[in-house]
Design a protein around this motif. Structure first.
Motif, PDB file in Angstrom:
ATOM      1  N   GLY A 116       0.619 -68.030 -15.197  1.00  0.00           N
ATOM      2  CA  GLY A 116      -0.255 -68.814 -14.224  1.00  0.00           C
ATOM      3  C   GLY A 116      -1.615 -68.582 -14.385  1.00  0.00           C
ATOM      4  O   GLY A 116      -2.624 -69.076 -13.717  1.00  0.00           O
ATOM      5  N   ARG A 117      -1.999 -67.959 -15.560  1.00  0.00           N
ATOM      6  CA  ARG A 117      -3.401 -68.007 -16.020  1.00  0.00           C
ATOM      7  C   ARG A 117      -3.812 -69.288 -16.460  1.00  0.00           C
ATOM      8  O   ARG A 117      -2.905 -69.855 -17.317  1.00  0.00           O
ATOM      9  CB  ARG A 117      -3.645 -66.966 -16.869  1.00  0.00           C
ATOM     10  N   LEU A 118      -5.027 -69.548 -16.356  1.00  0.00           N
ATOM     11  CA  LEU A 118      -5.609 -70.858 -16.817  1.00  0.00           C
ATOM     12  C   LEU A 118      -5.936 -70.690 -18.489  1.00  0.00           C
ATOM     13  O   LEU A 118      -6.422 -69.536 -18.897  1.00  0.00           O
ATOM     14  CB  LEU A 118      -7.136 -70.899 -16.297  1.00  0.00           C
TER      15      LEU A 118
ATOM     16  N   HIS B 254      -7.916 -81.745 -12.044  1.00  0.00           N
ATOM     17  CA  HIS B 254      -9.029 -81.220 -12.966  1.00  0.00           C
ATOM     18  C   HIS B 254      -8.697 -80.998 -14.356  1.00  0.00           C
ATOM     19  O   HIS B 254      -9.435 -80.376 -15.203  1.00  0.00           O
ATOM     20  CB  HIS B 254      -9.165 -79.956 -12.330  1.00  0.00           C
ATOM     21  N   ASP B 255      -7.500 -81.453 -14.747  1.00  0.00           N
ATOM     22  CA  ASP B 255      -6.997 -81.531 -16.199  1.00  0.00           C
ATOM     23  C   ASP B 255      -7.286 -80.057 -16.706  1.00  0.00           C
ATOM     24  O   ASP B 255      -7.670 -79.789 -17.656  1.00  0.00           O
ATOM     25  CB  ASP B 255      -7.955 -82.404 -17.198  1.00  0.00           C
ATOM     26  N   ARG B 256      -6.496 -79.196 -16.008  1.00  0.00           N
ATOM     27  CA  ARG B 256      -6.363 -77.821 -16.248  1.00  0.00           C
ATOM     28  C   ARG B 256      -4.835 -77.477 -16.499  1.00  0.00           C
ATOM     29  O   ARG B 256      -4.186 -77.955 -16.126  1.00  0.00           O
ATOM     30  CB  ARG B 256      -6.682 -76.828 -15.187  1.00  0.00           C
ATOM     31  N   ARG B 257      -4.809 -76.320 -17.480  1.00  0.00           N
ATOM     32  CA  ARG B 257      -3.476 -76.016 -17.755  1.00  0.00           C
ATOM     33  C   ARG B 257      -3.436 -74.520 -17.826  1.00  0.00           C
ATOM     34  O   ARG B 257      -4.168 -73.821 -17.776  1.00  0.00           O
ATOM     35  CB  ARG B 257      -3.076 -76.547 -19.415  1.00  0.00           C
TER      36      ARG B 257
ATOM     37  N   ARG C 181       2.346 -73.339  -1.861  1.00  0.00           N
ATOM     38  CA  ARG C 181       0.963 -73.396  -2.398  1.00  0.00           C
ATOM     39  C   ARG C 181       0.908 -73.613  -3.952  1.00  0.00           C
ATOM     40  O   ARG C 181       0.019 -74.021  -4.324  1.00  0.00           O
ATOM     41  CB  ARG C 181       0.463 -72.157  -2.008  1.00  0.00           C
ATOM     42  N   SER C 182       1.920 -73.088  -4.630  1.00  0.00           N
ATOM     43  CA  SER C 182       2.150 -73.260  -5.967  1.00  0.00           C
ATOM     44  C   SER C 182       2.073 -74.695  -6.358  1.00  0.00           C
ATOM     45  O   SER C 182       1.244 -75.419  -7.214  1.00  0.00           O
ATOM     46  CB  SER C 182       3.127 -72.769  -6.682  1.00  0.00           C
ATOM     47  N   VAL C 183       2.722 -75.666  -5.561  1.00  0.00           N
ATOM     48  CA  VAL C 183       2.740 -77.237  -5.867  1.00  0.00           C
ATOM     49  C   VAL C 183       1.340 -77.626  -5.521  1.00  0.00           C
ATOM     50  O   VAL C 183       0.857 -78.453  -6.231  1.00  0.00           O
ATOM     51  CB  VAL C 183       3.606 -77.732  -4.584  1.00  0.00           C
ATOM     52  N   LEU C 184       0.539 -77.162  -4.449  1.00  0.00           N
ATOM     53  CA  LEU C 184      -0.659 -77.392  -4.262  1.00  0.00           C
ATOM     54  C   LEU C 184      -1.829 -77.186  -5.228  1.00  0.00           C
ATOM     55  O   LEU C 184      -2.525 -77.850  -5.979  1.00  0.00           O
ATOM     56  CB  LEU C 184      -1.430 -76.759  -3.129  1.00  0.00           C
ATOM     57  N   ALA C 185      -1.439 -76.027  -5.839  1.00  0.00           N
ATOM     58  CA  ALA C 185      -2.375 -75.556  -7.053  1.00  0.00           C
ATOM     59  C   ALA C 185      -1.901 -76.560  -8.299  1.00  0.00           C
ATOM     60  O   ALA C 185      -2.866 -76.602  -9.037  1.00  0.00           O
ATOM     61  CB  ALA C 185      -1.914 -74.192  -7.584  1.00  0.00           C
ATOM     62  N   ASP C 186      -0.699 -76.823  -8.452  1.00  0.00           N
ATOM     63  CA  ASP C 186      -0.341 -77.674  -9.688  1.00  0.00           C
ATOM     64  C   ASP C 186      -0.985 -79.023  -9.458  1.00  0.00           C
ATOM     65  O   ASP C 186      -1.542 -79.612 -10.519  1.00  0.00           O
ATOM     66  CB  ASP C 186       1.235 -78.021  -9.597  1.00  0.00           C
TER      67      ASP C 186
END
Length: 151
Positions: free
Chosen positions: A144-146, A136-139, A125-130
């Protein structure tokens, strides 16, 4: 007679076929084999069809697609199956099958993504989140916090 007129009975043996980019009614190539076999797959095989491709697994998405192929027209059988019923349409030849697949592509893409998400294991699931973060150009920070990119 069973209450269905001869004219109406003929309509029941007809199916939609995409041929040269146009939808036409044609005689159902599978109907003559129905009732003589134990399963739908056996009926299709008796009509000369073999599995060509498919999308999704039962009970994981709201719509599945299986495509069967044979050498004679209509060469491709598209079986769209939902939770309560299925619908079958045909494509006369490969160009028609590719046209139909192209028309179904947005739905198939959504089904494939839904299927992948449904089968995501906790360790992946972390791969999916990545992937979603990249799209969505998020870091995120190391916890793991945005990160708020507003500097």
């Amino acid at each position: 007679m069973n209450g269905i007129g001869e004219h109406e009975a003929d309509k029941h043996a007809q199916v939609w076929v995409l041929k040269a980019g146009q939808w036409v009614l044609a005689e159902d190539p599978v109907a003559i084999h129905e009732g003589h076999h134990d399963s739908y797959e056996a009926v299709l095989q008796a009509a000369g069809y073999r599995v060509w491709t498919g999308v999704a697994e039962p009970y994981t998405v709201p719509l599945m697609l299986n495509v069967w192929a044979r050498s004679e027209e209509p060469s491709f059988l598209f079986d769209l199956e939902g939770p309560g019923q299925s619908q079958t349409v045909y494509a006369a030849a490969l160009p028609d099958a590719l046209t139909l697949l192209n028309q179904l592509a947005p739905t198939l893409q959504a089904l494939a993504i839904t299927d992948q998400i449904a089968h995501a294991e906790p360790e992946t699931r972390s791969v999916l989140a990545d992937v979603l973060d990249t799209l969505h150009d998020r870091r995120r920070d190391k916890r793991g916090r945005l990160l708020n990119d507003r500097s």
